[in-house]
Design a protein around this motif. Structure first.
Motif, PDB file in Angstrom:
ATOM      1  N   LEU A  21      -2.621   0.145  46.710  1.00 27.19           N
ATOM      2  CA  LEU A  21      -2.713   1.592  46.577  1.00 27.19           C
ATOM      3  C   LEU A  21      -2.765   1.988  45.100  1.00 27.19           C
ATOM      4  CD1 LEU A  21      -0.190   2.701  49.334  1.00 27.19           C
ATOM      5  CD2 LEU A  21      -2.692   2.817  49.419  1.00 27.19           C
ATOM      6  N   ASN A  22      -3.677   2.887  44.788  1.00 26.46           N
ATOM      7  CA  ASN A  22      -3.851   3.428  43.433  1.00 26.46           C
ATOM      8  C   ASN A  22      -4.293   2.379  42.410  1.00 26.46           C
ATOM      9  OD1 ASN A  22      -3.059   6.109  44.222  1.00 26.46           O
ATOM     10  ND2 ASN A  22      -0.963   5.346  44.320  1.00 26.46           N
ATOM     11  N   TYR A  23      -5.063   1.411  42.894  1.00 21.85           N
ATOM     12  CA  TYR A  23      -5.715   0.443  41.997  1.00 21.85           C
ATOM     13  C   TYR A  23      -6.966   1.126  41.452  1.00 21.85           C
ATOM     14  CZ  TYR A  23      -6.004  -4.527  40.653  1.00 21.85           C
ATOM     15  OH  TYR A  23      -5.975  -5.711  39.964  1.00 21.85           O
ATOM     16  N   THR A  24      -7.059   1.283  40.152  1.00 22.67           N
ATOM     17  CA  THR A  24      -8.180   2.026  39.572  1.00 22.67           C
ATOM     18  C   THR A  24      -9.014   1.238  38.580  1.00 22.67           C
ATOM     19  OG1 THR A  24      -6.777   2.917  37.812  1.00 22.67           O
ATOM     20  CG2 THR A  24      -6.986   4.231  39.833  1.00 22.67           C
ATOM     21  N   SER A  25      -8.403   0.259  37.865  1.00 20.27           N
ATOM     22  CA  SER A  25      -9.159  -0.403  36.797  1.00 20.27           C
ATOM     23  C   SER A  25      -8.502  -1.710  36.400  1.00 20.27           C
ATOM     24  CB  SER A  25      -9.248   0.511  35.562  1.00 20.27           C
ATOM     25  OG  SER A  25      -7.960   0.709  34.988  1.00 20.27           O
ATOM     26  N   HIS A  26      -9.287  -2.527  35.694  1.00 22.14           N
ATOM     27  CA  HIS A  26      -8.772  -3.678  34.957  1.00 22.14           C
ATOM     28  C   HIS A  26      -8.869  -3.343  33.481  1.00 22.14           C
ATOM     29  CE1 HIS A  26      -8.885  -6.047  38.587  1.00 22.14           C
ATOM     30  NE2 HIS A  26     -10.180  -5.904  38.712  1.00 22.14           N
ATOM     31  N   GLU A  27      -7.973  -3.903  32.694  1.00 20.47           N
ATOM     32  CA  GLU A  27      -8.071  -3.689  31.249  1.00 20.47           C
ATOM     33  C   GLU A  27      -8.406  -4.991  30.547  1.00 20.47           C
ATOM     34  OE1 GLU A  27      -5.901  -1.685  27.399  1.00 20.47           O
ATOM     35  OE2 GLU A  27      -5.332  -1.136  29.429  1.00 20.47           O
ATOM     36  N   ARG A  28      -9.523  -4.992  29.833  1.00 18.53           N
ATOM     37  CA  ARG A  28      -9.939  -6.163  29.062  1.00 18.53           C
ATOM     38  C   ARG A  28      -9.192  -6.190  27.735  1.00 18.53           C
ATOM     39  NH1 ARG A  28     -14.959  -8.509  29.960  1.00 18.53           N
ATOM     40  NH2 ARG A  28     -14.195  -9.998  28.425  1.00 18.53           N
ATOM     41  N   GLU A  29      -8.101  -6.935  27.717  1.00 18.92           N
ATOM     42  CA  GLU A  29      -7.370  -7.187  26.472  1.00 18.92           C
ATOM     43  C   GLU A  29      -7.029  -8.665  26.460  1.00 18.92           C
ATOM     44  OE1 GLU A  29      -3.943  -7.931  26.811  1.00 18.92           O
ATOM     45  OE2 GLU A  29      -4.127  -7.718  28.967  1.00 18.92           O
ATOM     46  N   LEU A  30      -6.374  -9.146  25.422  1.00 21.36           N
ATOM     47  CA  LEU A  30      -6.266 -10.586  25.221  1.00 21.36           C
ATOM     48  C   LEU A  30      -5.631 -11.302  26.406  1.00 21.36           C
ATOM     49  CD1 LEU A  30      -5.613 -12.566  22.073  1.00 21.36           C
ATOM     50  CD2 LEU A  30      -4.089 -12.993  23.994  1.00 21.36           C
ATOM     51  N   SER A  31      -4.522 -10.786  26.944  1.00 18.27           N
ATOM     52  CA  SER A  31      -3.843 -11.511  28.019  1.00 18.27           C
ATOM     53  C   SER A  31      -4.691 -11.569  29.280  1.00 18.27           C
ATOM     54  CB  SER A  31      -2.479 -10.879  28.319  1.00 18.27           C
ATOM     55  OG  SER A  31      -2.598  -9.641  28.978  1.00 18.27           O
ATOM     56  N   PHE A  32      -5.419 -10.505  29.588  1.00 17.29           N
ATOM     57  CA  PHE A  32      -6.292 -10.470  30.766  1.00 17.29           C
ATOM     58  C   PHE A  32      -7.447 -11.442  30.596  1.00 17.29           C
ATOM     59  CE2 PHE A  32      -9.892  -8.886  33.175  1.00 17.29           C
ATOM     60  CZ  PHE A  32      -9.343  -8.522  34.394  1.00 17.29           C
ATOM     61  N   ASP A  33      -8.108 -11.396  29.443  1.00 18.37           N
ATOM     62  CA  ASP A  33      -9.249 -12.284  29.196  1.00 18.37           C
ATOM     63  C   ASP A  33      -8.822 -13.748  29.205  1.00 18.37           C
ATOM     64  OD1 ASP A  33     -10.702  -9.995  28.930  1.00 18.37           O
ATOM     65  OD2 ASP A  33     -11.541 -10.476  26.960  1.00 18.37           O
ATOM     66  N   VAL A  52     -12.533  -2.301  20.198  1.00 15.66           N
ATOM     67  CA  VAL A  52     -11.739  -1.117  19.875  1.00 15.66           C
ATOM     68  C   VAL A  52     -10.656  -0.877  20.935  1.00 15.66           C
ATOM     69  CG1 VAL A  52     -11.839   1.262  19.024  1.00 15.66           C
ATOM     70  CG2 VAL A  52     -13.893  -0.152  18.981  1.00 15.66           C
ATOM     71  N   PRO A  53      -9.691  -1.796  21.041  1.00 11.41           N
ATOM     72  CA  PRO A  53      -8.633  -1.595  22.025  1.00 11.41           C
ATOM     73  C   PRO A  53      -7.965  -0.236  21.859  1.00 11.41           C
ATOM     74  CG  PRO A  53      -8.470  -3.764  21.036  1.00 11.41           C
ATOM     75  CD  PRO A  53      -9.500  -3.014  20.257  1.00 11.41           C
ATOM     76  N   GLY A  54      -7.792   0.458  22.973  1.00  8.78           N
ATOM     77  CA  GLY A  54      -7.165   1.768  22.944  1.00  8.78           C
ATOM     78  C   GLY A  54      -8.123   2.887  22.628  1.00  8.78           C
ATOM     79  N   GLY A  55      -9.369   2.558  22.292  1.00  6.05           N
ATOM     80  CA  GLY A  55     -10.344   3.602  22.021  1.00  6.05           C
ATOM     81  C   GLY A  55     -10.800   4.269  23.302  1.00  6.05           C
ATOM     82  N   THR A  56     -11.621   5.311  23.165  1.00  6.18           N
ATOM     83  CA  THR A  56     -12.065   6.062  24.328  1.00  6.18           C
ATOM     84  C   THR A  56     -13.559   5.970  24.472  1.00  6.18           C
ATOM     85  OG1 THR A  56     -10.230   7.585  24.073  1.00  6.18           O
ATOM     86  CG2 THR A  56     -12.070   8.330  25.421  1.00  6.18           C
ATOM     87  N   GLY A  57     -14.033   5.666  25.673  1.00  2.09           N
ATOM     88  CA  GLY A  57     -15.453   5.582  25.954  1.00  2.09           C
ATOM     89  C   GLY A  57     -15.944   6.814  26.659  1.00  2.09           C
ATOM     90  N   SER A  58     -17.080   6.684  27.334  1.00  2.32           N
ATOM     91  CA  SER A  58     -17.662   7.822  28.019  1.00  2.32           C
ATOM     92  C   SER A  58     -16.759   8.272  29.154  1.00  2.32           C
ATOM     93  CB  SER A  58     -19.035   7.432  28.592  1.00  2.32           C
ATOM     94  OG  SER A  58     -18.910   6.362  29.494  1.00  2.32           O
ATOM     95  N   GLY A  59     -16.722   9.568  29.391  1.00  4.16           N
ATOM     96  CA  GLY A  59     -15.912  10.124  30.458  1.00  4.16           C
ATOM     97  C   GLY A  59     -14.422  10.047  30.191  1.00  4.16           C
ATOM     98  N   GLY A  60     -14.033   9.803  28.940  1.00  2.95           N
ATOM     99  CA  GLY A  60     -12.621   9.728  28.613  1.00  2.95           C
ATOM    100  C   GLY A  60     -11.960   8.428  29.002  1.00  2.95           C
ATOM    101  N   GLN A  61     -12.736   7.470  29.519  1.00  2.00           N
ATOM    102  CA  GLN A  61     -12.176   6.189  29.937  1.00  2.00           C
ATOM    103  C   GLN A  61     -11.805   5.359  28.715  1.00  2.00           C
ATOM    104  OE1 GLN A  61     -11.789   5.138  33.188  1.00  2.00           O
ATOM    105  NE2 GLN A  61     -10.708   3.370  32.385  1.00  2.00           N
ATOM    106  N   LYS A  62     -10.605   4.800  28.695  1.00  2.00           N
ATOM    107  CA  LYS A  62     -10.240   3.914  27.590  1.00  2.00           C
ATOM    108  C   LYS A  62     -11.221   2.770  27.524  1.00  2.00           C
ATOM    109  CE  LYS A  62      -5.397   4.770  26.707  1.00  2.00           C
ATOM    110  NZ  LYS A  62      -4.095   4.142  26.446  1.00  2.00           N
ATOM    111  N   SER A  63     -11.658   2.412  26.311  1.00  2.00           N
ATOM    112  CA  SER A  63     -12.767   1.478  26.178  1.00  2.00           C
ATOM    113  C   SER A  63     -12.448   0.093  26.708  1.00  2.00           C
ATOM    114  CB  SER A  63     -13.186   1.375  24.706  1.00  2.00           C
ATOM    115  OG  SER A  63     -12.134   0.838  23.930  1.00  2.00           O
ATOM    116  N   GLY A  64     -11.147  -0.302  26.777  1.00  2.00           N
ATOM    117  CA  GLY A  64     -10.806  -1.598  27.320  1.00  2.00           C
ATOM    118  C   GLY A  64     -10.724  -1.638  28.832  1.00  2.00           C
ATOM    119  N   ARG A  65     -10.806  -0.498  29.476  1.00  2.00           N
ATOM    120  CA  ARG A  65     -10.617  -0.421  30.920  1.00  2.00           C
ATOM    121  C   ARG A  65     -11.946  -0.481  31.659  1.00  2.00           C
ATOM    122  NH1 ARG A  65      -5.516   3.741  31.953  1.00  2.00           N
ATOM    123  NH2 ARG A  65      -4.152   2.797  30.368  1.00  2.00           N
TER     124      ARG A  65
END
Length: 382
Positions: A21-33, A52-65
């Motif tokens: 429930l409420n699974y929305t995204s994966h985050e590409r950061e060092l531990s995940f990769d 750019v970890p923590g940065g923001t992409g299109s639609g306000g989505q964090k760039s690592g997500r």
């Protein structure tokens, strides 16, 4: 019932089934990769490292997500409910974790922050050994507090007399991770290095990180896969903590981390293995057991995905079956060859639907935590 689980096959009486429930995204950061590197960087799929970890992409989505399409989550939840129904029909009492609240989108420590995920693959961050719950030190930052969503379940078993231990929590800075396996493994496919670890004021060097799914439980014996210094430190802790109660047998680099899509014990004397070569890694006493090697999975057993869908597991994920008794096994209904192979070896197969296992990193064994089985601390390797 009182907590009691020593092996992978004794008649199953109680188990926890994970939640998506409420699974929305994966985050590409060092531990995940690093954790999923064999599949997101060493397969037919190729995903460039997100910057750019923590940065923001299109639609306000964090760039690592990397967002997960809602229809996949909805279908996963349908399949989980089907699994619950199948277990209950077999007389198993099913427990569930607390659901991840929709507003809980991030986990944060003094050293880092990451997108949070629900308690789905609950085999990973907990190890049940007899009458003891052991919360293991997480390997992926987004799962750092995942076992808190199992607190109600664990607290009830504790009230009934179970032991309850928590292994030391790592700081999980970039310097905490042993990258040697990712740097030296030779699996085929395009390779994108796991690189650019960042300095932190919280660096302490390698730390213990370890998942319960790295263990094969055989009564008093525990087969433990060790591929990094992080695993080795955790195994040291387990040996000291369990001294006199369990025997630990280390196998080295059988896989990058988890053992349960390489080898599973279906009953005393019988293993389900990915290939005959698995035997070369196992303790001598296990090499005399019968080894069932099913046909390699076919492409038609998996849904087709779009280029932006992140594939997290190998095609062998369906070896991740769940034994309900020494002769009854839950198997993905998309795997007719595996089903036939097990039936030829006199197992009763219960087919259950599980469509998106490659997107969510787990099969039936991963999604469950067996808390009560009839078996005890038997001697299988003497």
């Amino acid at each position: 019932m009182h907590l009691n689980s020593f092996d992978e096959w004794s008649p199953l009486k109680e188990a926890v089934v994970g939640s998506a429930l409420n699974y929305t995204s994966h985050e590409r950061e060092l531990s995940f990769d690093l954790f999923f590197h064999d599949n997101i960087t060493r397969s037919e799929w190729y995903y460039p490292r997100l910057s750019v970890p923590g940065g923001t992409g299109s639609g306000g989505q964090k760039s690592g997500r990397v967002p997960i399409k809602q229809r996949y989550v909805d279908e996963l939840n349908e399949d989980l409910e089907g699994m619950v129904q199948a277990l209950e029909a077999l007389g198993v009492k099913v427990l569930r974790p607390m659901a991840l609240a929709p507003e809980s989108t991030e986990v944060r420590t003094p050293a880092w922050s990451a997108a949070v995920v629900p308690p789905l693959n609950i085999r990973d961050n907990t190890l049940i050994l007899g009458d003891e719950i052991i919360e293991t030190p997480p390997m992926i930052r987004s799962r750092y507090f995942e076992t808190q969503l199992l607190t109600k379940v664990f607290a009830e078993y504790f009230r009934q007399g179970a032991r309850w231990s928590v292994m030391p929590r790592p700081l999980m800075t970039d310097a905490s991770f042993d990258l040697s396996y990712a740097e030296s493994a030779t699996a085929g496919g395009p390779m994108e290095p796991i690189k650019d670890p960042q300095l932190s004021p919280y660096d302490v060097g390698f730390e213990m990180m370890f998942d319960g799914a790295q263990c094969l439980r055989l009564g008093r014996d525990l087969i433990v896969n060790v591929s990094t210094d992080n695993h080795a430190l955790a195994c040291d802790w387990l040996e000291r903590h369990l001294e006199g109660r369990f025997r630990i047998h280390r196998v080295h680099r059988l896989s990058d981390s988890h053992i349960d899509s390489m080898v599973l014990a279906l009953r005393p004397g019988t293993l389900l293995v990915r290939s005959k070569e698995v035997a070369d890694f196992l303790p001598e006493a296990l090499r005399s057991w019968d080894m069932i090697v099913p046909p390699a999975p076919g492409e038609n057993q998996f849904p087709r995905y779009e280029d932006d869908d992140l594939i997290l597991t190998s095609p062998f994920i369906d070896l991740n079956v769940l034994s309900v008794s020494p002769d009854t096994v839950l198997v993905n209904d998309a795997c007719p060859e595996l089903i036939r192979t097990l039936e030829q070896h006199k197992f009763t197969v219960v087919p259950v639907r599980h469509r998106h296992r490659r997107l969510f990193g787990g099969g039936f064994h991963c999604f469950t935590l067996d808390t009560v089985r009839e078996g005890g601390p038997e001697e299988y390797l003497r």
